[in-house]
Design a protein around this motif. Structure first.
Motif, PDB file in Angstrom:
ATOM      1  N   LEU A 107       0.833  -1.202   0.000  1.00 20.66           N
ATOM      2  CA  LEU A 107       0.000   0.000   0.000  1.00 20.66           C
ATOM      3  C   LEU A 107       0.868   1.251   0.000  1.00 20.66           C
ATOM      4  O   LEU A 107       0.615   2.197  -0.742  1.00 20.66           O
ATOM      5  CB  LEU A 107      -0.935  -0.014   1.219  1.00 20.66           C
ATOM      6  CG  LEU A 107      -1.845   1.199   1.409  1.00 20.66           C
ATOM      7  CD1 LEU A 107      -2.753   1.394   0.202  1.00 20.66           C
ATOM      8  CD2 LEU A 107      -2.664   1.037   2.673  1.00 20.66           C
ATOM      9  N   GLY A 108       1.915   1.245   0.810  1.00 21.47           N
ATOM     10  CA  GLY A 108       2.817   2.389   0.866  1.00 21.47           C
ATOM     11  C   GLY A 108       3.488   2.645  -0.467  1.00 21.47           C
ATOM     12  O   GLY A 108       3.603   3.789  -0.918  1.00 21.47           O
ATOM     13  N   ALA A 126      -5.664   7.268  -0.411  1.00 23.99           N
ATOM     14  CA  ALA A 126      -5.966   8.216   0.671  1.00 23.99           C
ATOM     15  C   ALA A 126      -7.079   7.667   1.563  1.00 23.99           C
ATOM     16  O   ALA A 126      -6.995   7.723   2.790  1.00 23.99           O
ATOM     17  CB  ALA A 126      -6.356   9.569   0.090  1.00 23.99           C
ATOM     18  N   GLU A 127      -8.098   7.111   0.941  1.00 29.09           N
ATOM     19  CA  GLU A 127      -9.225   6.537   1.676  1.00 29.09           C
ATOM     20  C   GLU A 127      -8.761   5.357   2.546  1.00 29.09           C
ATOM     21  O   GLU A 127      -9.143   5.233   3.711  1.00 29.09           O
ATOM     22  CB  GLU A 127     -10.265   6.064   0.645  1.00 29.09           C
ATOM     23  CG  GLU A 127     -11.530   5.479   1.194  1.00 29.09           C
ATOM     24  CD  GLU A 127     -12.409   4.964   0.048  1.00 29.09           C
ATOM     25  OE1 GLU A 127     -12.775   3.784   0.092  1.00 29.09           O
ATOM     26  OE2 GLU A 127     -12.695   5.744  -0.883  1.00 29.09           O
ATOM     27  N   LEU A 128      -7.915   4.508   1.984  1.00 28.24           N
ATOM     28  CA  LEU A 128      -7.441   3.341   2.714  1.00 28.24           C
ATOM     29  C   LEU A 128      -6.495   3.739   3.848  1.00 28.24           C
ATOM     30  O   LEU A 128      -6.513   3.130   4.921  1.00 28.24           O
ATOM     31  CB  LEU A 128      -6.777   2.355   1.756  1.00 28.24           C
ATOM     32  CG  LEU A 128      -7.729   1.751   0.721  1.00 28.24           C
ATOM     33  CD1 LEU A 128      -6.963   0.967  -0.322  1.00 28.24           C
ATOM     34  CD2 LEU A 128      -8.787   0.881   1.381  1.00 28.24           C
ATOM     35  N   GLY A 131      -8.316   4.650   6.839  1.00 31.68           N
ATOM     36  CA  GLY A 131      -8.722   3.483   7.629  1.00 31.68           C
ATOM     37  C   GLY A 131      -7.650   3.097   8.630  1.00 31.68           C
ATOM     38  O   GLY A 131      -7.943   2.796   9.798  1.00 31.68           O
ATOM     39  N   LEU A 132      -6.392   3.105   8.204  1.00 30.11           N
ATOM     40  CA  LEU A 132      -5.281   2.792   9.101  1.00 30.11           C
ATOM     41  C   LEU A 132      -5.142   3.894  10.160  1.00 30.11           C
ATOM     42  O   LEU A 132      -4.913   3.604  11.337  1.00 30.11           O
ATOM     43  CB  LEU A 132      -3.986   2.643   8.298  1.00 30.11           C
ATOM     44  CG  LEU A 132      -2.737   2.237   9.079  1.00 30.11           C
ATOM     45  CD1 LEU A 132      -2.936   0.918   9.819  1.00 30.11           C
ATOM     46  CD2 LEU A 132      -1.543   2.137   8.131  1.00 30.11           C
ATOM     47  N   GLN A 133      -5.328   5.127   9.746  1.00 30.28           N
ATOM     48  CA  GLN A 133      -5.264   6.244  10.687  1.00 30.28           C
ATOM     49  C   GLN A 133      -6.335   6.096  11.767  1.00 30.28           C
ATOM     50  O   GLN A 133      -6.089   6.360  12.942  1.00 30.28           O
ATOM     51  CB  GLN A 133      -5.442   7.563   9.934  1.00 30.28           C
ATOM     52  CG  GLN A 133      -5.295   8.791  10.801  1.00 30.28           C
ATOM     53  CD  GLN A 133      -5.322  10.068   9.987  1.00 30.28           C
ATOM     54  OE1 GLN A 133      -4.791  10.119   8.876  1.00 30.28           O
ATOM     55  NE2 GLN A 133      -5.939  11.096  10.506  1.00 30.28           N
ATOM     56  N   ILE A 163       0.586   8.136  10.624  1.00 26.52           N
ATOM     57  CA  ILE A 163       0.388   7.929   9.176  1.00 26.52           C
ATOM     58  C   ILE A 163       1.469   8.680   8.402  1.00 26.52           C
ATOM     59  O   ILE A 163       2.030   8.159   7.431  1.00 26.52           O
ATOM     60  CB  ILE A 163      -1.025   8.386   8.736  1.00 26.52           C
ATOM     61  CG1 ILE A 163      -2.071   7.378   9.235  1.00 26.52           C
ATOM     62  CG2 ILE A 163      -1.122   8.520   7.221  1.00 26.52           C
ATOM     63  CD1 ILE A 163      -1.926   5.968   8.660  1.00 26.52           C
ATOM     64  N   ASN A 164       1.782   9.877   8.849  1.00 25.90           N
ATOM     65  CA  ASN A 164       2.858  10.650   8.223  1.00 25.90           C
ATOM     66  C   ASN A 164       4.189   9.903   8.336  1.00 25.90           C
ATOM     67  O   ASN A 164       4.954   9.823   7.369  1.00 25.90           O
ATOM     68  CB  ASN A 164       2.942  12.030   8.880  1.00 25.90           C
ATOM     69  CG  ASN A 164       3.917  12.932   8.179  1.00 25.90           C
ATOM     70  OD1 ASN A 164       3.830  13.142   6.972  1.00 25.90           O
ATOM     71  ND2 ASN A 164       4.865  13.459   8.924  1.00 25.90           N
TER      72      ASN A 164
END
Length: 194
Positions: A107-108, A126-128, A131-133, A163-164
């Motif tokens: 993903l990254g 961005a949407e995914l 989700g992790l965020q 996330i950053n």
């Protein structure tokens, strides 16, 4: 019946395509390689993925991220210390030689390589990542409520920071090959989780 499309498990086929995309990248993964890995013919492929290779890639990213996020939630829930789990998750990124499924590199890498080339991929990644965020946010919020974190920083900002950091690691890994340096950088960024 002649010409009838082969019935196949789409999730399994997408998983096999994901391995090709992970190993070859989106641009260099050929249609033949994808079809061979998936074990399906062109007719079945275009019946299931009307948008062709791009649709397959988008669905691959989505399926990967959903599975990754589910594993993260389960691992956090099963850990003795959720914040220490998150810390170790990030610190281990410094020592991963290959882009493995457990660390979410696929993903990254999709975000870094293709999100600026294609608006659909940019929107989806961005949407995914949101989700992790959200997983980080909920974990941090609970930890603060239980008194496991001293920081009074808002869970939203801390989750955003993680996330950053996660995004930054995927970029930095491309130029910094020393696991020790990466480990130190990650450790510095994780000091906020105390």
């Amino acid at each position: 019946m002649a010409g009838r499309p082969k019935i196949f498990d789409e999730q399994e086929a997408i998983q096999k395509a994901t391995e090709v995309f992970r190993n070859k990248g989106y641009d260099t993964a050929s249609a033949d390689e994808l079809l061979n890995a998936m074990g399906i013919g062109k007719g079945s492929f275009y019946l299931a993925f009307k948008g062709g290779k791009q649709e397959l890639y988008l669905r691959s990213i989505k399926q990967f991220a959903e599975n990754f996020n589910l594993k993260m939630v389960q691992a956090i829930e099963n850990s003795d210390d959720e914040i220490e789990f998150i810390r170790q998750f990030f610190l281990n990124l410094a020592h991963v030689k290959d882009c493995d499924a457990e660390r979410g590199c696929y993903l990254g890498n999709a975000l870094v390589q293709l999100s600026e080339k294609d608006q659909d991929i940019k929107k989806l990644t961005a949407e995914l990542l949101k989700g992790l965020q959200k997983i980080f946010f909920e974990t941090i919020k609970k930890a603060q409520e239980k008194g496991r974190l001293k920081t009074q920083e808002s869970p939203e900002i801390l989750a955003c920071h993680l996330i950053n950091l996660w995004n930054g690691i995927h970029v930095t890994r491309r130029m910094e090959h020393s696991p020790e340096t990466l480990h130190s950088l990650i450790e510095m960024n994780l000091k906020i989780l105390q």
